[in-house]
Design a protein around this motif. Sequence first.
Motif, PDB file in Angstrom:
ATOM      1  N   SER A  25       0.845  -1.189   0.000  1.00  0.00           N
ATOM      2  CA  SER A  25       0.000   0.000   0.000  1.00  0.00           C
ATOM      3  C   SER A  25       0.883   1.242   0.000  1.00  0.00           C
ATOM      4  O   SER A  25       1.770   1.374   0.854  1.00  0.00           O
ATOM      5  CB  SER A  25      -0.902   0.021   1.239  1.00  0.00           C
ATOM      6  OG  SER A  25      -1.705  -1.136   1.291  1.00  0.00           O
ATOM      7  N   GLY A  26       0.673   2.124  -0.966  1.00  0.00           N
ATOM      8  CA  GLY A  26       1.490   3.313  -1.073  1.00  0.00           C
ATOM      9  C   GLY A  26       0.711   4.587  -0.846  1.00  0.00           C
ATOM     10  O   GLY A  26      -0.489   4.664  -1.161  1.00  0.00           O
ATOM     11  N   LYS A  27       1.384   5.595  -0.305  1.00  0.00           N
ATOM     12  CA  LYS A  27       0.804   6.925  -0.122  1.00  0.00           C
ATOM     13  C   LYS A  27       1.901   7.946  -0.427  1.00  0.00           C
ATOM     14  O   LYS A  27       2.816   8.156   0.367  1.00  0.00           O
ATOM     15  CB  LYS A  27       0.286   7.102   1.309  1.00  0.00           C
ATOM     16  CG  LYS A  27      -0.188   8.518   1.638  1.00  0.00           C
ATOM     17  CD  LYS A  27      -1.381   8.951   0.801  1.00  0.00           C
ATOM     18  CE  LYS A  27      -1.899  10.317   1.284  1.00  0.00           C
ATOM     19  NZ  LYS A  27      -2.963  10.847   0.390  1.00  0.00           N
ATOM     20  N   ILE A  28       1.824   8.549  -1.623  1.00  0.00           N
ATOM     21  CA  ILE A  28       2.824   9.515  -2.062  1.00  0.00           C
ATOM     22  C   ILE A  28       2.157  10.883  -2.181  1.00  0.00           C
ATOM     23  O   ILE A  28       1.577  11.236  -3.219  1.00  0.00           O
ATOM     24  CB  ILE A  28       3.451   9.116  -3.408  1.00  0.00           C
ATOM     25  CG1 ILE A  28       3.927   7.654  -3.384  1.00  0.00           C
ATOM     26  CG2 ILE A  28       4.601  10.057  -3.758  1.00  0.00           C
ATOM     27  CD1 ILE A  28       5.029   7.381  -2.400  1.00  0.00           C
ATOM     28  N   GLY A  59      -2.723  10.282  -4.113  1.00  0.00           N
ATOM     29  CA  GLY A  59      -1.483   9.770  -3.537  1.00  0.00           C
ATOM     30  C   GLY A  59      -1.477   8.294  -3.245  1.00  0.00           C
ATOM     31  O   GLY A  59      -0.429   7.726  -2.919  1.00  0.00           O
ATOM     32  N   ASN A  60      -2.614   7.640  -3.345  1.00  0.00           N
ATOM     33  CA  ASN A  60      -2.727   6.236  -2.942  1.00  0.00           C
ATOM     34  C   ASN A  60      -2.639   5.281  -4.123  1.00  0.00           C
ATOM     35  O   ASN A  60      -3.190   5.542  -5.196  1.00  0.00           O
ATOM     36  CB  ASN A  60      -4.064   6.007  -2.225  1.00  0.00           C
ATOM     37  CG  ASN A  60      -4.157   6.768  -0.923  1.00  0.00           C
ATOM     38  OD1 ASN A  60      -3.472   6.448   0.039  1.00  0.00           O
ATOM     39  ND2 ASN A  60      -5.003   7.793  -0.901  1.00  0.00           N
ATOM     40  N   THR A 106       3.837  -1.055   3.735  1.00  0.00           N
ATOM     41  CA  THR A 106       3.368   0.316   3.537  1.00  0.00           C
ATOM     42  C   THR A 106       4.527   1.191   3.070  1.00  0.00           C
ATOM     43  O   THR A 106       5.630   1.122   3.626  1.00  0.00           O
ATOM     44  CB  THR A 106       2.785   0.899   4.834  1.00  0.00           C
ATOM     45  OG1 THR A 106       1.707   0.065   5.283  1.00  0.00           O
ATOM     46  CG2 THR A 106       2.271   2.313   4.618  1.00  0.00           C
ATOM     47  N   THR A 108       5.443   5.204   2.219  1.00  0.00           N
ATOM     48  CA  THR A 108       4.954   6.571   2.391  1.00  0.00           C
ATOM     49  C   THR A 108       6.024   7.591   2.040  1.00  0.00           C
ATOM     50  O   THR A 108       7.209   7.397   2.308  1.00  0.00           O
ATOM     51  CB  THR A 108       4.493   6.824   3.842  1.00  0.00           C
ATOM     52  OG1 THR A 108       5.577   6.541   4.733  1.00  0.00           O
ATOM     53  CG2 THR A 108       3.312   5.940   4.202  1.00  0.00           C
ATOM     54  N   SER A 109       5.577   8.678   1.421  1.00  0.00           N
ATOM     55  CA  SER A 109       6.475   9.778   1.079  1.00  0.00           C
ATOM     56  C   SER A 109       5.636  11.011   0.774  1.00  0.00           C
ATOM     57  O   SER A 109       4.477  10.895   0.362  1.00  0.00           O
ATOM     58  CB  SER A 109       7.340   9.425  -0.129  1.00  0.00           C
ATOM     59  OG  SER A 109       8.069  10.545  -0.580  1.00  0.00           O
ATOM     60  N   ALA A 116      10.778   7.417  -0.384  1.00  0.00           N
ATOM     61  CA  ALA A 116       9.775   6.713   0.413  1.00  0.00           C
ATOM     62  C   ALA A 116      10.373   5.994   1.618  1.00  0.00           C
ATOM     63  O   ALA A 116      11.527   5.548   1.602  1.00  0.00           O
ATOM     64  CB  ALA A 116       9.015   5.717  -0.458  1.00  0.00           C
TER      65      ALA A 116
END
Length: 379
Positions: A25-28, A59-60, A106, A108-109, A116
């Motif tokens: 799961s990414g959140k940029i 961002g997801n 996960t 995140t960045s 990230a």
Amino acid sequence: MKVKILLLAILLPLFSAAQSSFKISGKIGTIGKPAMVYLDYQDAGTGMGREDSSAVVNGNFVFSGSLSDIATARMVMAHHGQGKNGAIFKGTADAIYIYFGSEQITITSADSLSNAVFSGSKVYNEYQAYNKAIGGYFIDLIKAANAAFARGTPEQQKDTAYISAQRKAYNHVWATRAENQLAYAKAHPNSFFSLVALSESASYRLDTLRMVPVYEALNAKLKSTDLGLKTEQRLRSATITSAGNVAPLFTQNDAGGKPVSLASLKGKVVLLDFWASWCEPCRAESPNLKKEYELYKSKGFEIISVSVDNVKSRWLGAIKEDQLPWLQVSDLKGWNNAVARLYGITGVPAFFLLDRQGRIIDRDLRGEALNKKLAEIFN
């Protein structure tokens, strides 16, 4: 001197044949349309590569699937919807090269994949520790080399002595890293990253006589994995594909299913070319190869290209688009291509120049270096 990144095919060992799920799961930041994230990964259980993509919404992004245990992967973000190849090869790539297992990960960045932070991946953490032990992440070493070259004046960057000094320093860094990898493998016989270390250092042509006992001392379970078997083959290949040796013979089918043998080309000077339709540096070399082929084919020059593609339509499409007139073969097994494994290929493009008796003259000659050698042979 612009150091090009070769996309290396590095596998990790398989500890269990059972399939387990993973989720990334990414959140940029708040990046959105038309941004896309692309994930190419290789399952150590099957040895076959897989491709996936995800749109980025506020961002997801999410990837999920199943693995035998461990995978090596490249993840790239196309911030402006320019596609995977556009994001990788045109401009500054926002790409990361990682290992992961059957985990809930996960990423995140605030702005990019390159910055990230990872959480939830024991495999990723072990990979970071391994890189610290051997002297650095390969992308960082390449960036450092490019930065060092860029500090020179415009005049220096055209000076052959300056270029030679920069290249010597760059090669020293990689030679030191390869020595550290050998030491790591010797000290960690039960670590799957020891196989990674030996696989990579074999590609940098360390003395295989020193590497063989280190490999033999590894955990038997590691050696029985796909990576273990490939590493054993790579150690053999590093010896048999050195300059002066007769190139290993093979037969593989062309696009029409007709077998083509290397033995049938004896009496010609042959360039054995490993490539793929998705490899931009490979295809960037094609215009030069076409020029040299036209110059010398009537004098006994032949090229045989071995593709590590796994999709026939992409392979044939690239041949047609680039109008490649020489011999083309593939078994469409990707990085498990039988000839690529025989020659210990871990990245493309890769070249072997053979004399009329089938002996290896040199390897990885490209551009002007190849042109100069061919002129020397034929003129």
